[in-house]
Write a protein that holds these residues in place. Structure first.
Motif, short mmCIF file in Angstrom:
data_model
loop_
_atom_site.label_atom_id
_atom_site.label_comp_id
_atom_site.label_asym_id
_atom_site.label_seq_id
_atom_site.Cartn_x
_atom_site.Cartn_y
_atom_site.Cartn_z
N ASP A 91 -16.27 -40.41 71.42
CA ASP A 91 -16.35 -41.85 71.64
C ASP A 91 -17.80 -42.25 71.43
O ASP A 91 -18.69 -41.77 72.13
CB ASP A 91 -15.90 -42.21 73.06
N THR A 93 -18.80 -42.67 67.82
CA THR A 93 -19.03 -41.88 66.60
C THR A 93 -20.27 -42.35 65.84
O THR A 93 -21.03 -41.55 65.30
CB THR A 93 -17.77 -41.94 65.70
N GLY A 186 -22.56 -48.73 73.02
CA GLY A 186 -21.79 -48.33 71.84
C GLY A 186 -20.84 -47.17 72.12
O GLY A 186 -20.41 -46.48 71.20
N SER A 187 -20.53 -46.96 73.38
CA SER A 187 -19.50 -45.99 73.74
C SER A 187 -18.75 -46.56 74.94
O SER A 187 -19.32 -46.65 76.04
CB SER A 187 -20.13 -44.64 74.09
N TYR A 203 -18.41 -54.33 82.39
CA TYR A 203 -18.33 -54.03 80.96
C TYR A 203 -17.18 -54.86 80.41
O TYR A 203 -16.06 -54.77 80.90
CB TYR A 203 -18.05 -52.53 80.75
N ASP A 212 -9.72 -45.48 74.30
CA ASP A 212 -11.05 -45.95 74.75
C ASP A 212 -11.05 -46.28 76.23
O ASP A 212 -12.10 -46.24 76.88
CB ASP A 212 -11.44 -47.25 74.01
C1 IPD Z 1 -15.82 -47.19 69.74
C2 IPD Z 1 -16.86 -47.30 70.84
C3 IPD Z 1 -17.49 -48.68 70.84
C4 IPD Z 1 -16.44 -49.77 70.98
C5 IPD Z 1 -15.42 -49.63 69.84
C6 IPD Z 1 -14.77 -48.25 69.90
P1 IPD Z 1 -15.33 -44.81 68.59
O1 IPD Z 1 -15.19 -45.93 69.77
O2 IPD Z 1 -16.30 -47.04 72.10
O3 IPD Z 1 -18.39 -48.82 71.90
O4 IPD Z 1 -17.06 -51.01 70.87
O5 IPD Z 1 -14.45 -50.62 69.95
O6 IPD Z 1 -13.83 -48.14 68.88
O7 IPD Z 1 -14.69 -45.40 67.39
O8 IPD Z 1 -16.76 -44.49 68.41
O9 IPD Z 1 -14.51 -43.69 69.16
#
Ligand code: IPD
Ligand code: CA
Ligand code: CA
Length: 259
Positions: A91, A93, A186-187, A203, A212
Motif C-alpha cells: 500500500d 506503491t 500516500g498510503s 483521514y 485499502d
Molecule cells: C493507494 C494509496 C493512496 C490512496 C490510493 C490507493 P496503492 O494504494 O493508499 O494513499 O490515495 O487511493 O489506491 O495503489 O499504493 O496500493
C-alpha cells in the motif's frame, strides 16, 4: 480470545516477517514497473510477488477461505459469507518506487462480514500494527491507548491526492481550514495507523478500494474511533468508498461540513 484467532495471528505474523524481509532485501534492486489504469496507478513485480506468496500460503493453510487481493491473484468476491481475506501487498506503491519508504504490507481477515484480525506493516520502520477483535490494537506487541477525542481545530487532517486536485472536491478541501494543518502520506494504511495513534484527528479519502480500508476499519472499531463513508453510512467492503476515519468529535464536524 478464541484459540483459532491466536494461532492464526501467529501464523500471519510469521508470514509477514518472512515476506517483508524479501521486500526489504530487494528495495534497491531494479523493479519491473507496469501502469494499470493511469500513470500514477502502478504495479511492480514486488507487489505481484508479495500477493502471490500470501495467496499461496493462505490457500495451503486455510483452503476453504476466500481471498480478495488487489493484484487479482485471489478470488472474485461478491459477498462476505464465510472467511474472507483482504490483501494489499504494497500500500503506497508510488512511495515504494520513488521514496523507498512510506509503504505498508496489509492484510485483514473477516468472518461473515465482521472484522476479526488486521495487520498493517510499515516495512522500512519495522513497525507491525495489528488487531484482533476485542483485543485492541498493538504496535510490535505494545497495546495502543484509545486516542483523546480531539476536535478538528486541535489536530492534523490527512487526505488523499484526488481530494487535493479534483475541482468537484472544492467543498471538501475547505475542511482543512478548520484543522491545525494538512498532511498527505500516500498510503491509506499508514494514514489509518496515524488516526489509530491519535497523531492525526482524521483521514478523509475518496475512491478507496476494499483492501485499502479493510484493515484500518478494525483499528477504528477497537479504539472507539469512527469509520464511515462521506454520507455517514457504514463502509461497504465489496465496493469503492469515500471514507472518513476520525475521532468522534472530528467525525461529527466533518459530516456537517461535507453534507
Ligand atoms: C493507494 C494509496 C493512496 C490512496 C490510493 C490507493 P496503492 O494504494 O493508499 O494513499 O490515495 O487511493 O489506491 O495503489 O499504493 O496500493
Ligand atoms: Ca492500497
Ligand atoms: Ca497496493
Amino acid at each position: 480470545m478464541p484459540e483459532n484467532f491466536t494461532s492464526r495471528d501467529k501464523t500471519i505474523k510469521k508470514w509477514i516477517d518472512e515476506i517483508s524481509r524479501v521486500v526489504l532485501n530487494n528495495i534497491d534492486s531494479q523493479l519491473e514497473i507496469e501502469q494499470k489504469t493511469a500513470p500514477n496507478d502502478l504495479v511492480t513485480n514486488m507487489d505481484k510477488w508479495v500477493e502471490k506468496e500470501l495467496v499461496k500460503k493462505i490457500r495451503t493453510t486455510f483452503p476453504s477461505d476466500r481471498i480478495l487481493g488487489e493484484e487479482g491473484f485471489g478470488d472474485a468476491i461478491e459477498d462476505m459469507n464465510g472467511t474472507v481475506w483482504f490483501i494489499d501487498p504494497i500500500d503506497g506503491t508510488l512511495n515504494f518506487i520513488l521514496q523507498n519508504e512510506n509503504f505498508a504490507l496489509m492484510l485483514a481477515v473477516y468472518e461473515d462480514g465482521i472484522a476479526i484480525q488486521s495487520y498493517i506493516f510499515d516495512v522500512t520502520l519495522n513497525r507491525l500494527y495489528s488487531a484482533i477483535k476485542g483485543e485492541g490494537v498493538s504496535c510490535n506487541g505494545q497495546r495502543l491507548p484509545e486516542p483523546y477525542d480531539a476536535a478538528l481545530e486541535e489536530g492534523i487532517l490527512a487526505t488523499n491526492s484526488s481530494i487535493m486536485i479534483e475541482e468537484k472536491y472544492d467543498h471538501i478541501r475547505k475542511i482543512a481550514k478548520e484543522s491545525l494543518g494538512l498532511r498527505l502520506v500516500g498510503s491509506a494504511g499508514l494514514e489509518s495507523v496515524e488516526v489509530a495513534k491519535g497523531s492525526i484527528v482524521a483521514y478523509i479519502a475518496t475512491n478507496l478500494k476494499p483492501w485499502d480500508v479493510a484493515p484500518g476499519l478494525l483499528f477504528m472499531q477497537e479504539l472507539g474511533l469512527k469509520a464511515t463513508q462521506f454520507n455517514n453510512e457504514p463502509l461497504d467492503l465489496l465496493n469503492n468508498n469515500n471514507i472518513i476515519f476520525a475521532t468522534n468529535k472530528a467525525h461529527e464536524e466533518i459530516i456537517k461540513l461535507i453534507n
